[in-house]
Scaffold this motif. Structure first.
Motif, PDB file in Angstrom:
ATOM      1  N   ASN A 133       0.897  -1.181   0.030  1.00  0.00           N
ATOM      2  CA  ASN A 133      -0.050  -0.021  -0.123  1.00  0.00           C
ATOM      3  C   ASN A 133       0.847   1.251  -0.022  1.00  0.00           C
ATOM      4  O   ASN A 133       0.665   2.279  -0.484  1.00  0.00           O
ATOM      5  CB  ASN A 133      -0.944  -0.059   1.161  1.00  0.00           C
ATOM      6  CG  ASN A 133      -2.133  -0.973   1.095  1.00  0.00           C
ATOM      7  OD1 ASN A 133      -2.563  -1.304   0.000  1.00  0.00           O
ATOM      8  ND2 ASN A 133      -2.819  -1.497   2.314  1.00  0.00           N
TER       9      ASN A 133
ATOM     10  N   VAL B  25       2.063   1.870  -3.598  1.00  0.00           N
ATOM     11  CA  VAL B  25       0.935   2.335  -4.364  1.00  0.00           C
ATOM     12  C   VAL B  25       0.749   3.829  -3.983  1.00  0.00           C
ATOM     13  O   VAL B  25       0.372   4.519  -4.988  1.00  0.00           O
ATOM     14  CB  VAL B  25      -0.347   1.591  -4.184  1.00  0.00           C
ATOM     15  CG1 VAL B  25      -1.704   1.910  -4.667  1.00  0.00           C
ATOM     16  CG2 VAL B  25      -0.374   0.035  -4.796  1.00  0.00           C
ATOM     17  N   LYS B  26       0.779   4.239  -2.742  1.00  0.00           N
ATOM     18  CA  LYS B  26       0.347   5.592  -2.427  1.00  0.00           C
ATOM     19  C   LYS B  26       1.371   6.427  -3.194  1.00  0.00           C
ATOM     20  O   LYS B  26       0.848   7.549  -3.589  1.00  0.00           O
ATOM     21  CB  LYS B  26       0.443   5.875  -0.934  1.00  0.00           C
ATOM     22  CG  LYS B  26      -0.881   5.454  -0.144  1.00  0.00           C
ATOM     23  CD  LYS B  26      -1.100   5.740   1.312  1.00  0.00           C
ATOM     24  CE  LYS B  26       0.164   5.102   2.025  1.00  0.00           C
ATOM     25  NZ  LYS B  26      -0.341   5.492   3.671  1.00  0.00           N
TER      26      LYS B  26
ATOM     27  N   MET C 203       0.779   6.561  -6.972  1.00  0.00           N
ATOM     28  CA  MET C 203      -0.388   7.399  -7.230  1.00  0.00           C
ATOM     29  C   MET C 203       0.006   9.091  -7.224  1.00  0.00           C
ATOM     30  O   MET C 203      -0.505   9.685  -8.056  1.00  0.00           O
ATOM     31  CB  MET C 203      -1.442   6.907  -6.399  1.00  0.00           C
ATOM     32  CG  MET C 203      -2.214   5.690  -6.543  1.00  0.00           C
ATOM     33  SD  MET C 203      -3.639   5.277  -5.571  1.00  0.00           S
ATOM     34  CE  MET C 203      -4.681   6.253  -6.583  1.00  0.00           C
ATOM     35  N   LYS C 204       0.753   9.306  -6.218  1.00  0.00           N
ATOM     36  CA  LYS C 204       0.969  10.632  -5.987  1.00  0.00           C
ATOM     37  C   LYS C 204       1.864  11.088  -7.006  1.00  0.00           C
ATOM     38  O   LYS C 204       2.037  12.289  -7.648  1.00  0.00           O
ATOM     39  CB  LYS C 204       1.683  10.875  -4.535  1.00  0.00           C
ATOM     40  CG  LYS C 204       2.160  12.150  -4.229  1.00  0.00           C
ATOM     41  CD  LYS C 204       0.727  12.880  -3.699  1.00  0.00           C
ATOM     42  CE  LYS C 204       1.130  14.372  -3.252  1.00  0.00           C
ATOM     43  NZ  LYS C 204       0.127  15.094  -2.840  1.00  0.00           N
TER      44      LYS C 204
ATOM     45  N   ILE D 106      -4.230   9.649  -2.127  1.00  0.00           N
ATOM     46  CA  ILE D 106      -5.448   8.505  -1.697  1.00  0.00           C
ATOM     47  C   ILE D 106      -5.834   8.608  -0.346  1.00  0.00           C
ATOM     48  O   ILE D 106      -6.880   8.460  -0.091  1.00  0.00           O
ATOM     49  CB  ILE D 106      -4.665   7.278  -2.241  1.00  0.00           C
ATOM     50  CG1 ILE D 106      -5.877   6.207  -2.465  1.00  0.00           C
ATOM     51  CG2 ILE D 106      -3.659   6.792  -0.976  1.00  0.00           C
ATOM     52  CD1 ILE D 106      -6.778   6.492  -3.575  1.00  0.00           C
TER      53      ILE D 106
ATOM     54  N   ARG E 125      -9.474   8.100   1.450  1.00  0.00           N
ATOM     55  CA  ARG E 125      -9.687   6.790   2.399  1.00  0.00           C
ATOM     56  C   ARG E 125     -10.119   7.410   3.696  1.00  0.00           C
ATOM     57  O   ARG E 125     -10.885   6.703   4.296  1.00  0.00           O
ATOM     58  CB  ARG E 125      -8.136   6.149   2.536  1.00  0.00           C
ATOM     59  CG  ARG E 125      -8.171   5.112   3.836  1.00  0.00           C
ATOM     60  CD  ARG E 125      -9.053   4.076   3.394  1.00  0.00           C
ATOM     61  NE  ARG E 125      -9.255   3.049   4.454  1.00  0.00           N
ATOM     62  CZ  ARG E 125     -10.095   3.188   5.606  1.00  0.00           C
ATOM     63  NH1 ARG E 125     -10.858   3.901   5.301  1.00  0.00           N
ATOM     64  NH2 ARG E 125     -10.026   2.182   6.292  1.00  0.00           N
TER      65      ARG E 125
ATOM     66  N   HIS F 229      -9.224  -3.223  -8.646  1.00  0.00           N
ATOM     67  CA  HIS F 229      -8.093  -2.610  -8.978  1.00  0.00           C
ATOM     68  C   HIS F 229      -7.219  -2.622 -10.194  1.00  0.00           C
ATOM     69  O   HIS F 229      -7.522  -3.684 -10.676  1.00  0.00           O
ATOM     70  CB  HIS F 229      -7.256  -2.297  -7.881  1.00  0.00           C
ATOM     71  CG  HIS F 229      -6.380  -3.433  -7.366  1.00  0.00           C
ATOM     72  ND1 HIS F 229      -5.331  -3.857  -8.223  1.00  0.00           N
ATOM     73  CD2 HIS F 229      -6.523  -4.525  -6.654  1.00  0.00           C
ATOM     74  CE1 HIS F 229      -4.870  -5.083  -7.618  1.00  0.00           C
ATOM     75  NE2 HIS F 229      -5.637  -5.249  -6.706  1.00  0.00           N
TER      76      HIS F 229
ATOM     77  N   SER G 183      -1.065  -3.017  -8.794  1.00  0.00           N
ATOM     78  CA  SER G 183      -1.804  -2.022  -7.614  1.00  0.00           C
ATOM     79  C   SER G 183      -2.356  -2.671  -6.414  1.00  0.00           C
ATOM     80  O   SER G 183      -2.193  -3.926  -5.982  1.00  0.00           O
ATOM     81  CB  SER G 183      -2.980  -1.219  -8.177  1.00  0.00           C
ATOM     82  OG  SER G 183      -3.106   0.304  -7.322  1.00  0.00           O
ATOM     83  N   THR G 184      -3.248  -2.155  -5.628  1.00  0.00           N
ATOM     84  CA  THR G 184      -3.956  -2.835  -4.384  1.00  0.00           C
ATOM     85  C   THR G 184      -5.180  -2.305  -4.298  1.00  0.00           C
ATOM     86  O   THR G 184      -5.483  -1.087  -4.987  1.00  0.00           O
ATOM     87  CB  THR G 184      -3.010  -2.948  -2.911  1.00  0.00           C
ATOM     88  OG1 THR G 184      -3.073  -1.383  -2.584  1.00  0.00           O
ATOM     89  CG2 THR G 184      -1.713  -3.210  -3.132  1.00  0.00           C
TER      90      THR G 184
ATOM     91  N   SER H 210      -5.989   1.724  -3.651  1.00  0.00           N
ATOM     92  CA  SER H 210      -6.037   2.567  -5.038  1.00  0.00           C
ATOM     93  C   SER H 210      -7.486   2.905  -5.166  1.00  0.00           C
ATOM     94  O   SER H 210      -7.834   3.818  -6.037  1.00  0.00           O
ATOM     95  CB  SER H 210      -5.311   2.048  -5.909  1.00  0.00           C
ATOM     96  OG  SER H 210      -5.906   1.063  -6.651  1.00  0.00           O
TER      97      SER H 210
ATOM     98  N   LYS I  32     -10.475   6.049  -4.286  1.00  0.00           N
ATOM     99  CA  LYS I  32     -11.086   7.385  -5.056  1.00  0.00           C
ATOM    100  C   LYS I  32     -12.539   6.994  -5.774  1.00  0.00           C
ATOM    101  O   LYS I  32     -13.025   7.919  -6.131  1.00  0.00           O
ATOM    102  CB  LYS I  32      -9.975   7.633  -6.042  1.00  0.00           C
ATOM    103  CG  LYS I  32      -9.747   6.416  -7.284  1.00  0.00           C
ATOM    104  CD  LYS I  32      -8.651   6.779  -8.188  1.00  0.00           C
ATOM    105  CE  LYS I  32      -8.599   5.977  -9.306  1.00  0.00           C
ATOM    106  NZ  LYS I  32      -7.605   4.709  -9.043  1.00  0.00           N
TER     107      LYS I  32
END
Length: 258
Positions: A36, A39-40, A43-44, A51, A55, A94, A98-99, A102, A105
């Motif tokens: 995670n 993934v964060k 995404m950033k 994210i 959340r 997803h 990823s996990t 994500s 959103k």
């Protein structure tokens, strides 16, 4: 002497071709297993999305384990966000590498609509079992396993449950929809038309046009190694068998091979 040299050269070329096909099939069937935290960060970096802001719009959630309908019966890790007197649920799948994190959103939007939310990690992703991805073939059976869990948990019927998937998850929900086990609706966002074209479009960009010569061996090997027909991992081929109301979304600005 010349004949032997030519035979040796052919043997070396064939051996190199098979070896290279095996190497590429590894890349095809083994998605990157990210945490995670990974993934964060991605995404950033890639989309400027924090994210955590999405959340935080949801309650803590309940962890669960669902069992795939595939023959390997792998366990899939997920999170359930329930609410009182809900008359609907949405299962969200997803994308590649990823996990389930994500999908926050999208999750908060459906939660605000009064639906229970179910998110889970695909096989060979996040915290779920499995080492190999199959472009949606077995992932579709995984989704049915998660749907069975949702029905048992919530008491809702399948006609009160919707599926939403992004990219890899979009392929899974569309292929699952072709099985005749009806749900309320399907939404696929930025999915691919088939696994083969997605893989080799990316390969062409990364390695060059010559990679197309590897396609027959790579996908035959991917199918053999996963026990599936990799050529049939195709939402496009299976679309005529989808009976549910279906919405497919794709941006013209999305140039990323999925």
């Amino acid at each position: 002497m010349l004949k032997k040299l030519l035979l040796l050269l052919v043997a070396v070329i064939l051996l190199a071709y098979v070896g290279l096909a095996y190497y590429f099939s590894n890349l095809v069937i083994h998605p990157p297993r990210r945490t995670n935290t990974d993934v964060k960060g991605l995404m950033k970096l890639r989309a400027g999305i924090d994210i955590d802001t999405f959340r935080q719009k949801l309650p803590e959630g309940e962890s669960f384990v669902a069992v795939s309908q595939a023959d390997d019966k792998i366990e899939l890790q997920g999170t359930y966000f329930g609410q009182d007197s809900s008359q609907c649920a949405v299962i969200i799948s997803h994308g590649y590498g990823s996990t389930r994190l994500s999908m926050m959103k999208y999750a908060y939007i459906w939660y605000d609509c009064g639906c229970d939310i179910v998110v889970y990690d695909h096989r060979a992703h996040g915290e779920s079992e499995g080492r190999q991805g199959t472009g949606g073939v077995l992932e579709a059976l995984d989704l049915h396993g998660v749907t069975d869990w949702t029905v048992e948990k919530t008491g809702l019927s399948r006609q009160q449950i919707g599926w939403m998937g992004e990219s890899w998850g979009g392929s899974a929900v569309l292929q699952a929809g072709a099985t005749g086990e009806d749900v309320a609706f399907i939404i696929a966002e930025s999915t691919f038309q088939d696994w083969e074209s997605a893989v080799f479009e990316r390969a062409r960009i990364t390695y060059g046009d010559w990679s197309a010569w590897m396609k027959p061996a790579v996908f035959s090997m991917a199918g053999w190694r996963t026990g599936t027909d990799a050529w049939e991992a195709s939402p496009l081929k299976k679309a005529p068998n989808i009976q549910e109301p279906t919405l497919v979304l794709h941006s013209q600005a999305d140039a990323e091979p999925a």
